[in-house]
Write an enzyme that holds these catalytic residues in place. Structure first.
Site, PDB file in Angstrom:
ATOM      1  N   ARG A 105       0.842  -1.200   0.000  1.00 33.24           N
ATOM      2  CA  ARG A 105       0.000   0.000   0.000  1.00 33.24           C
ATOM      3  C   ARG A 105       0.876   1.248   0.000  1.00 33.24           C
ATOM      4  NH1 ARG A 105      -2.469  -0.099   6.219  1.00 33.24           N
ATOM      5  NH2 ARG A 105      -0.460  -0.293   7.256  1.00 33.24           N
ATOM      6  N   CYS A 109       3.312   8.525  -5.517  1.00 35.73           N
ATOM      7  CA  CYS A 109       4.134   9.710  -5.313  1.00 35.73           C
ATOM      8  C   CYS A 109       3.174  10.901  -5.242  1.00 35.73           C
ATOM      9  CB  CYS A 109       5.071   9.833  -6.510  1.00 35.73           C
ATOM     10  SG  CYS A 109       6.048  11.310  -6.495  1.00 35.73           S
ATOM     11  N   ASN A 143      -5.134   7.268   4.198  1.00 31.94           N
ATOM     12  CA  ASN A 143      -4.810   6.543   5.428  1.00 31.94           C
ATOM     13  C   ASN A 143      -3.350   6.782   5.775  1.00 31.94           C
ATOM     14  OD1 ASN A 143      -5.886   4.251   7.325  1.00 31.94           O
ATOM     15  ND2 ASN A 143      -3.783   3.671   6.812  1.00 31.94           N
ATOM     16  N   GLU A 144      -3.141   7.384   6.941  1.00 30.86           N
ATOM     17  CA  GLU A 144      -1.788   7.567   7.473  1.00 30.86           C
ATOM     18  C   GLU A 144      -0.796   8.083   6.433  1.00 30.86           C
ATOM     19  OE1 GLU A 144      -0.697   3.861   9.296  1.00 30.86           O
ATOM     20  OE2 GLU A 144      -1.746   4.342  11.133  1.00 30.86           O
ATOM     21  N   GLU A 326      -7.427   4.552  15.485  1.00 28.46           N
ATOM     22  CA  GLU A 326      -7.080   3.133  15.595  1.00 28.46           C
ATOM     23  C   GLU A 326      -6.390   2.918  16.937  1.00 28.46           C
ATOM     24  OE1 GLU A 326      -4.731   1.815  12.259  1.00 28.46           O
ATOM     25  OE2 GLU A 326      -6.005   2.841  10.806  1.00 28.46           O
ATOM     26  N   TRP A 334       3.674  -5.845  13.281  1.00 27.08           N
ATOM     27  CA  TRP A 334       4.682  -5.145  12.485  1.00 27.08           C
ATOM     28  C   TRP A 334       5.930  -4.677  13.234  1.00 27.08           C
ATOM     29  CZ3 TRP A 334       4.628  -0.404  14.846  1.00 27.08           C
ATOM     30  CH2 TRP A 334       3.412   0.052  15.370  1.00 27.08           C
ATOM     31  N   GLU A 374      -1.825  -8.844   7.588  1.00 27.61           N
ATOM     32  CA  GLU A 374      -2.056  -8.581   9.017  1.00 27.61           C
ATOM     33  C   GLU A 374      -2.730  -9.743   9.739  1.00 27.61           C
ATOM     34  OE1 GLU A 374      -3.808  -4.657   9.051  1.00 27.61           O
ATOM     35  OE2 GLU A 374      -1.891  -3.740   8.544  1.00 27.61           O
ATOM     36  N   GLN A 375      -2.463 -10.971   9.257  1.00 27.35           N
ATOM     37  CA  GLN A 375      -3.101 -12.110   9.926  1.00 27.35           C
ATOM     38  C   GLN A 375      -2.564 -12.317  11.343  1.00 27.35           C
ATOM     39  OE1 GLN A 375      -1.228 -15.927   8.062  1.00 27.35           O
ATOM     40  NE2 GLN A 375      -1.908 -14.649   6.385  1.00 27.35           N
ATOM     41  N   MET A 376      -1.395 -11.723  11.675  1.00 26.65           N
ATOM     42  CA  MET A 376      -0.866 -11.839  13.041  1.00 26.65           C
ATOM     43  C   MET A 376      -1.303 -10.665  13.922  1.00 26.65           C
ATOM     44  SD  MET A 376       0.836 -14.600  12.714  1.00 26.65           S
ATOM     45  CE  MET A 376       1.958 -14.784  14.091  1.00 26.65           C
ATOM     46  N   HIS A 377      -2.260  -9.887  13.468  1.00 25.66           N
ATOM     47  CA  HIS A 377      -2.688  -8.681  14.198  1.00 25.66           C
ATOM     48  C   HIS A 377      -4.013  -8.958  14.893  1.00 25.66           C
ATOM     49  CE1 HIS A 377      -3.800  -4.552  15.019  1.00 25.66           C
ATOM     50  NE2 HIS A 377      -2.704  -4.102  14.444  1.00 25.66           N
TER      51      HIS A 377
HETATM   52  C1  GAL Z   1      -2.039   1.176  10.912  1.00 27.67           C
HETATM   53  C2  GAL Z   1      -2.862   1.216   9.641  1.00 27.67           C
HETATM   54  C3  GAL Z   1      -3.882   0.110   9.599  1.00 27.67           C
HETATM   55  C4  GAL Z   1      -3.256  -1.191  10.008  1.00 27.67           C
HETATM   56  C5  GAL Z   1      -2.640  -1.046  11.371  1.00 27.67           C
HETATM   57  C6  GAL Z   1      -2.028  -2.308  11.904  1.00 27.67           C
HETATM   58  O1  GAL Z   1      -0.832   1.831  10.759  1.00 27.67           O
HETATM   59  O2  GAL Z   1      -3.526   2.434   9.482  1.00 27.67           O
HETATM   60  O3  GAL Z   1      -4.412   0.003   8.302  1.00 27.67           O
HETATM   61  O4  GAL Z   1      -2.296  -1.550   9.079  1.00 27.67           O
HETATM   62  O5  GAL Z   1      -1.643  -0.070  11.305  1.00 27.67           O
HETATM   63  O6  GAL Z   1      -1.459  -2.094  13.162  1.00 27.67           O
END
Ligand code: GAL
Length: 643
Positions: A105, A109, A143-144, A326, A334, A374-377
């Site tokens: 993602r 630019c 997003n971010e 969030e 991560w 993000e399956q480990m989240h």
């Molecule tokens: C954030 C992001 C989310 C998700 C999350 C995971 O930085 O906005 O989409 O990736 O981290 O911790």
């Protein structure tokens, strides 16, 4: 105002048959908000120009009918493969000149005009379709911004846009072609006589990467300012389109310790600032703190990191409006290590945000994804839809919210100025390994909090300091004259330095020498960065670490080194210049000495205090119970007192 909870949800990840049950469970939990849509471009526009919003209509209808309010995200952080294939040169280029590929993602630019047009188109589709939808009660742009190091791009389109931006910064006489810029003015401002770097034309100016040795700091700094402005413009393009169709407030979700664009400038176009709070991920991944500290707070997060960002984003939000968009609910995927939080921490983090004025806290995410990156989240639910640990803590906060008085805002006694441009200057010229503006400001913030003080963060454009007992502007490398005089006239005590007012706006050392404080002969006559293993002792306690300046002139010496060199000196009635980057003990001594009337109170390890208009909150980030005023605050616990 009633504080609320919410959650991030991805209807496109789950069978449609599950949506109604999910929505009902969210509503039963007491959630108000559900954020959706921010990564779903491919589902919204599977092929160019062939839109499919039917599924999104039904998702919004299902969530809204269950009583939830939708935050609708624009999907521009995840351009689908067909967009990238159509504009191969929209991919960002890193400082080593490598194209950053498709497959995750934020692969765009900010300077690519073709991509900007694609964004305008998809945002217009969303805004026109959902601008008046009664369930869409807020918007999120993209997003971010900047996450994954994506503000700076060294692409051809960035180079051309940078040259045009420079022409505007150094305007020349208008010609039939428009503004060609004044290249001599740029050469003079940057000092390009050095190493024969004078340019003949703006077209010769490249990007500040891949040079043989370091580039002119003025050049590198200008590129950072330009890149920040590109983010502002990109965001504004979306905001203009949404506003034309919707009265709902618009937010962006900023990231922790992300300083490479000016959040205040982006925030000026938005209604709500929000940030994504991952206390454990940030401690491991971007705090820069020692291993011992990381170990001590591995399951709680740093005791000041969240609070700092809460206070920062309160300043970024219009009229102080801010959210946590969030909130970490459990282990993330991560950081270098991803431990589980101690029981109670999700509740503590949520309440801490409210105590700092958050309107809403949304958990990321509703259900853990069984597939992809993000399956480990963790989420509030496990992949099998059974409640995960954080679910119960969110439910507890809901109950507590229902029984609690509202959190009333109050001005803090202490303010710290935060300047993204100063951060860019330090990044370009740290003058020593590991020295950063963010780090310096954060150390002062921590020193205040360890003395039990609540803190407001101020914009660099603030000129009214009414109501503050103490204002700090450490490390603010460029200070315009009107800021100096406003601080000089403020009733508050003021703490400056090191490196405050050390450069002019184009990154040259001014004369008279810094800080050139009006009416004072104080001058920084020599600067040095010092190794972490060679701190300088301060007479009476504390140490200078990292950075130390030799100063001449000024008035009363507030503290000095064991060798008798001045380390903090009065340069005006209420203004103290600190000539070094200190440890906690040194910073606390300076605070006590300059503002003796502040009601300070040393905090036990890991305990932090936050005063609102009607209550004192105590948050225990340590793993042990702590006693305060004869009352016990359990590990990971909260104590509240009415004032
Ligand atoms: C954030 C992001 C989310 C998700 C999350 C995971 O930085 O906005 O989409 O990736 O981290 O911790």
């Amino acid at each position: 105002m009633k504080r609320t909870l919410g959650v991030c949800y991805y209807p496109e990840h789950w069978p449609e048959a599950q949506w109604a049950e999910d929505a009902a469970r969210m509503a039963t939990l007491g959630l108000t908000w559900v954020r959706i849509g921010e990564f779903a471009w491919k589902r919204m526009e599977p092929v160019e120009g062939a839109y499919d919003f039917d599924w999104l209509d039904r998702a919004i209808e299902t969530l809204g009918a269950a009583g939830l309010k939708v935050v609708l995200g624009t999907p521009t952080a995840t351009p689908p493969a067909w967009v990238a294939a159509k504009h191969p040169d929209m991919l960002p280029v890193d400082a080593d000149g490598r194209v950053r590929g498709y497959g995750s993602r934020r692969h765009y630019c900010f300077s690519h005009s073709g991509y900007l047009e694609e964004c305008r188109r998809i945002v217009a589709q969303l805004a026109e379709r959902y601008g008046k939808n009664p369930y869409v009660a807020a918007w999120q742009t993209d997003n971010e911004y900047s996450c994954h190091d994506t503000t700076l791009s060294y692409s051809e389109c960035a180079k051309r846009a940078f040259q045009d931006w420079l022409r505007v910064q150094f305007p020349g006489p208008a010609s039939y072609r428009g503004n060609d810029g004044d290249i001599d003015a740029l050469n003079a401002a940057w000092g390009n006589v050095f190493w024969s770097m004078d340019y003949d034309d703006f077209d010769q100016i490249g990007l500040p990467n891949l040079t043989v040795t370091e580039v002119n700091p003025a050049h590198a700094h200008a590129f950072r300012r330009f890149s920040s402005d590109q983010v502002v413009a990109f965001n504004r393009a979306q905001v203009d389109i949404i506003r034309a169709c919707s009265d709902a407030p618009i937010a962006h979700n900023y990231m922790g310790r992300t300083t490479d664009f000016d959040h205040f400038k982006v925030g000026a176009d938005l209604d709500i600032a929000s940030w994504d709070s991952y206390p454990l991920g940030f401690l491991e991944d971007r705090s820069g703190m020692s291993d011992a500290h990381k170990r001590a707070y591995a399951r709680q997060g740093d005791p000041d990191f969240q609070a700092f960002h809460h206070d920062l984003y309160r300043a970024v939000g219009k009229d102080g409006r801010w959210w946590v968009m969030e909130q970490q609910p459990g282990p993330v995927n991560w950081a270098p290590y991803n431990p589980a939080p101690l029981p109670g921490m999700v509740r503590l983090w949520t309440w801490e945000a409210f105590a700092h004025g958050a309107e809403a806290v949304c958990y990321f995410r509703w259900r853990q994804a069984p597939f992809a990156q993000e399956q480990m989240h963790a989420g509030l639910l496990r992949p099998d839809s059974v409640e995960a640990e954080a679910f119960g803590e969110a439910a507890q906060v809901m109950e507590e919210l229902a029984q609690s008085p509202d959190v009333s805002p109050a001005q803090a006694p202490v303010a710290i100025m935060f300047d993204y441009d100063a951060d860019a200057m330090w990044t370009v010229q740290p003058h020593g390994a590991d020295l950063s503006y963010f780090g310096l400001v954060f150390d002062w913030y921590r020193a205040c909090r360890k003395l039990g003080l609540s803190v407001d963060i101020l914009l660099p454009t603030t000129r009214d300091f009414e109501g503050y007992a103490l204002v700090l502007a450490p490390g603010m490398m460029h200070m315009p004259d009107d800021l100096k005089s406003a601080l000089g006239q403020a009733k508050a005590e003021v703490i400056l330095g090191p490196r405050s007012a050390a450069r002019d706006t184009h990154f040259c050392i001014p004369t008279p020498l810094p800080p050139a404080w009006p009416g004072s002969d104080l001058a920084v006559s020599r600067v040095q960065s010092i190794r972490p293993d060679m701190p300088i002792d301060i007479d009476g306690g504390g140490q200078v670490i990292g950075y130390f300046e030799q100063i001449t002139g000024g008035g009363e010496v507030v503290i000095q080194t064991a060798d008798g060199a001045p380390a903090a000196v009065r340069c005006d009635a209420g203004v103290t210049y600190v000539a070094g980057w200190g440890d906690d003990a040194m910073h606390q001594r300076v605070i006590r000495a300059t503002a003796p009337n502040l009601a300070v109170r040393e905090m036990p390890d890991g305990l932090r205090r936050r005063a609102t208009g009607s209550e004192i909150f105590w948050f225990n980030y340590s793993t042990k119970d702590v006693e305060i005023d004869g009352e016990n605050v359990s590990a990971s616990g909260i104590l509240r007192h009415n004032i």
